[in-house]
Scaffold this motif. Structure first.
Motif, PDB file in Angstrom:
ATOM      1  N   THR A 194       5.153 -37.795  35.890  1.00 32.39           N
ATOM      2  CA  THR A 194       3.819 -38.125  36.142  1.00 32.39           C
ATOM      3  C   THR A 194       5.244 -39.845  36.587  1.00 32.39           C
ATOM      4  N   ARG A 195       5.623 -40.404  35.347  1.00 31.46           N
ATOM      5  CA  ARG A 195       6.730 -41.389  34.423  1.00 31.46           C
ATOM      6  C   ARG A 195       7.639 -41.589  35.586  1.00 31.46           C
ATOM      7  N   ASP A 196       8.875 -40.611  35.752  1.00 25.71           N
ATOM      8  CA  ASP A 196       9.486 -41.131  36.026  1.00 25.71           C
ATOM      9  C   ASP A 196       9.924 -40.360  37.845  1.00 25.71           C
TER      10      ASP A 196
ATOM     11  N   SER B 183       3.266 -30.531  28.012  1.00 26.42           N
ATOM     12  CA  SER B 183       2.680 -32.278  27.975  1.00 26.42           C
ATOM     13  C   SER B 183       3.818 -33.177  28.008  1.00 26.42           C
ATOM     14  N   ILE B 184       5.007 -33.128  27.474  1.00 24.81           N
ATOM     15  CA  ILE B 184       5.684 -33.856  27.838  1.00 24.81           C
ATOM     16  C   ILE B 184       6.886 -33.658  29.060  1.00 24.81           C
TER      17      ILE B 184
ATOM     18  N   ALA C  46       5.031 -32.868  31.699  1.00 28.11           N
ATOM     19  CA  ALA C  46       4.491 -33.784  32.952  1.00 28.11           C
ATOM     20  C   ALA C  46       4.005 -35.435  32.535  1.00 28.11           C
ATOM     21  N   ASP C  47       4.488 -35.692  31.966  1.00 31.37           N
ATOM     22  CA  ASP C  47       4.512 -37.426  31.435  1.00 31.37           C
ATOM     23  C   ASP C  47       5.987 -37.802  32.204  1.00 31.37           C
ATOM     24  N   GLU C  48       6.710 -36.787  32.162  1.00 30.00           N
ATOM     25  CA  GLU C  48       8.751 -36.877  32.943  1.00 30.00           C
ATOM     26  C   GLU C  48       7.786 -37.284  34.588  1.00 30.00           C
TER      27      GLU C  48
ATOM     28  N   ARG D 120       1.942 -37.128  16.248  1.00 36.10           N
ATOM     29  CA  ARG D 120       2.326 -36.232  16.727  1.00 36.10           C
ATOM     30  C   ARG D 120       2.192 -34.531  16.342  1.00 36.10           C
TER      31      ARG D 120
ATOM     32  N   ARG E 180      13.174 -37.493  24.449  1.00 39.65           N
ATOM     33  CA  ARG E 180      12.096 -38.729  25.516  1.00 39.65           C
ATOM     34  C   ARG E 180      10.465 -38.875  24.179  1.00 39.65           C
TER      35      ARG E 180
ATOM     36  N   THR F 257      -1.540 -28.097  34.102  1.00 38.75           N
ATOM     37  CA  THR F 257      -0.767 -27.207  32.925  1.00 38.75           C
ATOM     38  C   THR F 257      -1.181 -25.759  31.857  1.00 38.75           C
TER      39      THR F 257
END
Ligand SMILES: C[S@@+](CC[C@H](N)C(=O)[O-])C[C@H]1O[C@@H](n2cnc3c(N)ncnc32)[C@H](O)[C@@H]1O
Length: 367
Positions: A32-34, A25-26, A28-30, A347, A205, A42
């Protein structure tokens, strides 16, 4: 052909990233955002995503172990021998291998000499066939797809084609990353129980480091978390320098950390006892650390008291409203130690380290 007469570009296939299990999930965040990617799916240890354009930005992801061009994928393996037919036929018919190879060459230009390739087949979970059978079916499916003249190499091949089977999921693709994605280039020296850089990157992150912040790893070992914090600090610190501080009770660990950080950036390092830190009260915005696991100590009974006195000191140096990201095997002992201070957990992620279940947790100190 397009109307202009130029050959129309084939669409870009999806990519997939493999991650350490539990931090997808982290990642996936990287992505999407970066990276500006669009995450399609996922599952444990896997993120499937699309990007508009293929560039070597995908190789600078920090929380992924490897990135591939997707040739085919399935979520519905049956665990039976008929899966071997699926592997063979899908490998033979689904992908446009030529297109995938050309896209690979865009990021990994050919080197001198004969091109070399390698085939990797990984399998986890109980299946009604052996990994060697899956590999054979995979190789049969690839028959005639590898250009003439390419030479099979077991090590350091220029192009790698992978099939990864995990329970009922299979993904097949062409590897874009190399070992430096997961091992980095800074990790010259190790200590026992040193973290995987991608796991350290996930912790950093989660810490949400912003401009002008002070970040502390009070039990820094080989400095993996500090290195990842410096990397993020470099990217995000335009509006104000991020200060990175670390230390360890073991002089050798501090030496190894200083070696590893030499080409990464400037961190303040010291040999210290995390239960008596030479730092001012409320001087730190973020604590990111993985304290020793019980099995590193001579007795498991030492872990509770160590966590308790360390937590008291962390609470003293952390600013009100500050955040801590901690990774522990003995999560209950850690929880008891920090909850007494009024910290609340926002979390938690389950990961395995050294073959043992661990928890990565995010804590907030009251403001
Ligand atoms: C799990 S390792 C940290 C690994 C580190 N994150 C890395 O990637 O290399 C835990 C570290 O805590 C250190 N340690 C144990 N007790 C300590 C104490 N009281 N104060 C400071 N460091 C301590 C150990 O020497 C060890 O290096």
């Amino acid at each position: 052909m397009s109307r202009s007469g130029r050959p129309t570009e084939l669409p870009l296939p999806p990519l997939y990233a493999m991650t350490h299990g539990g931090i997808e999930s982290i990642a996936a965040d990287e992505i999407t955002r970066d990276l500006g990617g669009e995450v399609k799916k996922t599952s444990r240890g896997l993120v499937v995503f699309r990007v508009e354009e293929l560039s070597d930005n995908v190789l600078s992801l920090r929380t992924t172990e490897d990135v591939f061009l997707l040739a085919w994928g399935s979520d519905s393996l049956t665990y039976k021998a008929e899966d071997l037919d699926t592997i063979r036929t899908w490998t033979a018919r689904k992908p446009d291998w030529d297109h995938l190879f050309k896209l690979h060459h865009k990021l990994r230009p050919k080197t001198k000499g004969r091109p070399t390739y390698h085939i990797v087949c990984q399998m986890q979970g109980e299946h009604g066939f052996r990994r060697a059978d899956a590999r054979e079916a995979f190789i049969e499916g690839l028959a005639g797809k590898i250009p003439h003249g390419w030479q099979y190499h077991n090590e350091n091949a220029w192009l790698e084609i992978w099939l990864t089977i995990n329970s009922k999921t299979a993904v097949c693709g062409v590897r874009l990353s190399d070992r430096t994605m997961r091992h980095r280039t800074y990790k010259l020296d190790h200590i026992a129980a040193s973290l995987r850089p991608t796991v350290a990157a996930a912790m950093v992150r989660l810490a949400g480091i912003g401009p002008g912040m002070t970040v502390l790893d009070p039990m820094c070992g080989a400095g993996t978390i500090l290195a990842e914090a410096l990397d993020i600090a470099e990217k995000r610190s335009r509006a104000g320098r991020v200060r990175v501080i670390g230390g360890d009770i073991d002089a050798n660990a501090v030496f190894v950390a200083s070696q590893n950080l030499e080409h990464v950036g400037k961190a303040d390092l010291a040999r210290w006892d995390s239960t008596r830190l030479p730092l001012e009260r409320a001087s730190v915005d973020r604590i990111v650390s993985n304290p020793p696991f019980g099995k590193q100590l001579s007795s498991i009974d030492q872990i509770g008291p160590l966590y308790e006195s360390a937590a008291e000191e962390w609470d003293r140096v952390l600013k009100p409203g500050g955040r801590a990201v901690l990774l522990a095997m003995e999560q209950e002992a850690l929880k008891r130690a920090v909850q007494v201070r009024g910290w609340s957990m926002s979390r938690q992620l389950r990961v395995r380290l050294l073959g043992q279940p661990c928890v990565m947790s995010v804590w907030q100190k009251p403001g």
